[in-house]
Design an enzyme around this catalytic site. Structure first.
Site, short mmCIF file in Angstrom:
data_model
loop_
_atom_site.label_atom_id
_atom_site.label_comp_id
_atom_site.label_asym_id
_atom_site.label_seq_id
_atom_site.Cartn_x
_atom_site.Cartn_y
_atom_site.Cartn_z
N GLU A 160 0.84 -1.20 0.00
CA GLU A 160 0.00 0.00 0.00
C GLU A 160 0.87 1.25 0.00
OE1 GLU A 160 -2.57 1.62 -0.27
OE2 GLU A 160 -4.36 0.72 0.62
N ASP A 161 0.30 2.35 -0.43
CA ASP A 161 1.03 3.62 -0.38
C ASP A 161 0.93 4.26 1.00
OD1 ASP A 161 -1.70 4.13 -0.62
OD2 ASP A 161 -1.51 5.54 -2.28
N ASP B 168 -4.35 6.12 6.09
CA ASP B 168 -4.84 7.37 6.69
C ASP B 168 -5.86 7.00 7.76
OD1 ASP B 168 -5.73 9.87 7.29
OD2 ASP B 168 -6.34 10.40 5.26
N PHE C 12 -1.84 16.02 4.59
CA PHE C 12 -2.01 15.46 3.24
C PHE C 12 -0.69 15.61 2.49
CE2 PHE C 12 -3.54 14.68 -0.98
CZ PHE C 12 -4.49 13.70 -0.77
N ARG D 109 1.95 12.47 -8.88
CA ARG D 109 2.42 11.09 -8.66
C ARG D 109 3.90 10.96 -9.04
NH1 ARG D 109 -2.00 7.88 -7.43
NH2 ARG D 109 -3.93 8.29 -8.54
P1 IMP Z 1 -7.67 5.44 4.25
O1 IMP Z 1 -8.76 4.50 3.75
O2 IMP Z 1 -8.24 6.62 4.98
O3 IMP Z 1 -6.60 4.75 5.03
O4 IMP Z 1 -7.04 6.11 2.98
C1 IMP Z 1 -6.29 5.36 2.14
C2 IMP Z 1 -6.20 5.94 0.76
O5 IMP Z 1 -6.50 7.35 0.70
C3 IMP Z 1 -4.76 5.83 0.35
O6 IMP Z 1 -4.50 4.56 -0.21
C4 IMP Z 1 -4.60 6.97 -0.59
O7 IMP Z 1 -4.99 6.57 -1.89
C5 IMP Z 1 -5.52 8.02 -0.05
N1 IMP Z 1 -4.79 8.95 0.84
C6 IMP Z 1 -4.89 9.04 2.18
N2 IMP Z 1 -4.08 9.98 2.67
C7 IMP Z 1 -3.44 10.52 1.59
C8 IMP Z 1 -2.44 11.55 1.44
O8 IMP Z 1 -1.96 12.19 2.40
N3 IMP Z 1 -2.04 11.79 0.17
C9 IMP Z 1 -2.52 11.13 -0.92
N4 IMP Z 1 -3.43 10.14 -0.81
C10 IMP Z 1 -3.89 9.85 0.43
MG MG Z 2 -3.99 3.79 -1.92
#
Ligand code: IMP
Ligand code: MG
Length: 211
Positions: free
Chosen positions: A130-131, A134, A184, A197
């Site tokens: 995963e990247d 959050d 962010f 990206r």
């Molecule tokens: P989560 O479901 O809240 O954990 O969010 C996960 C997804 O939201 C990540 O896989 C990203 O694609 C996107 N995301 C969350 N935070 C960021 C950020 O700071 N920058 C860019 N994408 C983010």
């Molecule tokens: Mg993602």
């Protein structure tokens, strides 16, 4: 005469500028000049060093059970490309694309599978790449979905984990690149509305949240 000397001085100065430009690839000033980008959170060098360390650990941990890396598109594509080359095992790769509804910089918690895996997970040692975590909602959903497909093991490697994430058993991340503040960020695969990206490092995105 003074004019030619002036010219020579000018050439020397131009030469010095060219020298600076031809230094090893850093981050182009195009990015430095972008007012939407804030401070560098992780440099190219920091990322490369950490990705190599993660690759070493994964190589050791999976030595007797080559993994199937599942990259979560699109954000993980650069991390996955670098990480895979630091794992010295005959691994396999597959991709999933997921998307959460809602505003570009806030996750909604509703996850949609846009592209599913091609490879059957039964009996496989699956490592989700995963990247960023959050809220953790995307990962929680993904884990549930992949666990239901009968893998022999399932673990997670995330380049970034925001400090906002509450520790939960369903959000266990075996391999974390970096813990970062809950801001962010963009770059190294991470986008805002599909931009940034290809930014080589990770920086704070400081423009107002897009609608
Ligand atoms: P989560 O479901 O809240 O954990 O969010 C996960 C997804 O939201 C990540 O896989 C990203 O694609 C996107 N995301 C969350 N935070 C960021 C950020 O700071 N920058 C860019 N994408 C983010
Ligand atoms: Mg993602």
């Amino acid at each position: 005469m003074s004019a030619p000397v002036g010219d020579l001085v000018g050439h020397a100065a131009a030469g010095a500028d060219l020298g600076t430009l031809s230094e090893p690839p850093g981050v182009s000033s195009v990015w430095d000049a972008d007012p939407a980008l804030g401070r560098v959170v992780l440099s190219v060098e920091q990322i490369a060093k950490r990705v190599a360390e993660l690759g070493e650990r994964i190589t050791a941990d999976y030595a007797d059970r080559p993994p199937l890396l599942v990259g979560v598109l699109k954000g993980a594509f650069i991390f996955l490309a670098d990480l895979a080359r630091q794992i010295r095992l005959p691994l396999e790769l597959d991709f999933m694309a997921v998307s959460s509804y809602g505003r570009a910089t806030k996750t909604s918690g509703v996850v949609r599978i846009l592209k599913d895996l091609d490879i059957d997970l039964t009996g496989r040692h699956v490592l989700i790449v995963e990247d960023i975590l959050d809220s953790g909602l995307t990962l929680s959903y993904l884990r549930k979905s992949l666990l239901a497909r009968g893998p022999e093991s399932l673990a997670v490697c995330s380049l970034l984990v925001k400090r906002s994430v509450e520790p939960r058993p369903d959000l266990e991340v075996a391999y974390v690149g970096f813990h970062i503040e809950p801001e962010f960020v963009v770059g190294y695969g991470l986008d805002v509305a599909e931009r940034y990206r290809n930014l080589p490092d990770v920086r704070v995105y400081r423009a107002g949240e897009p609608e």
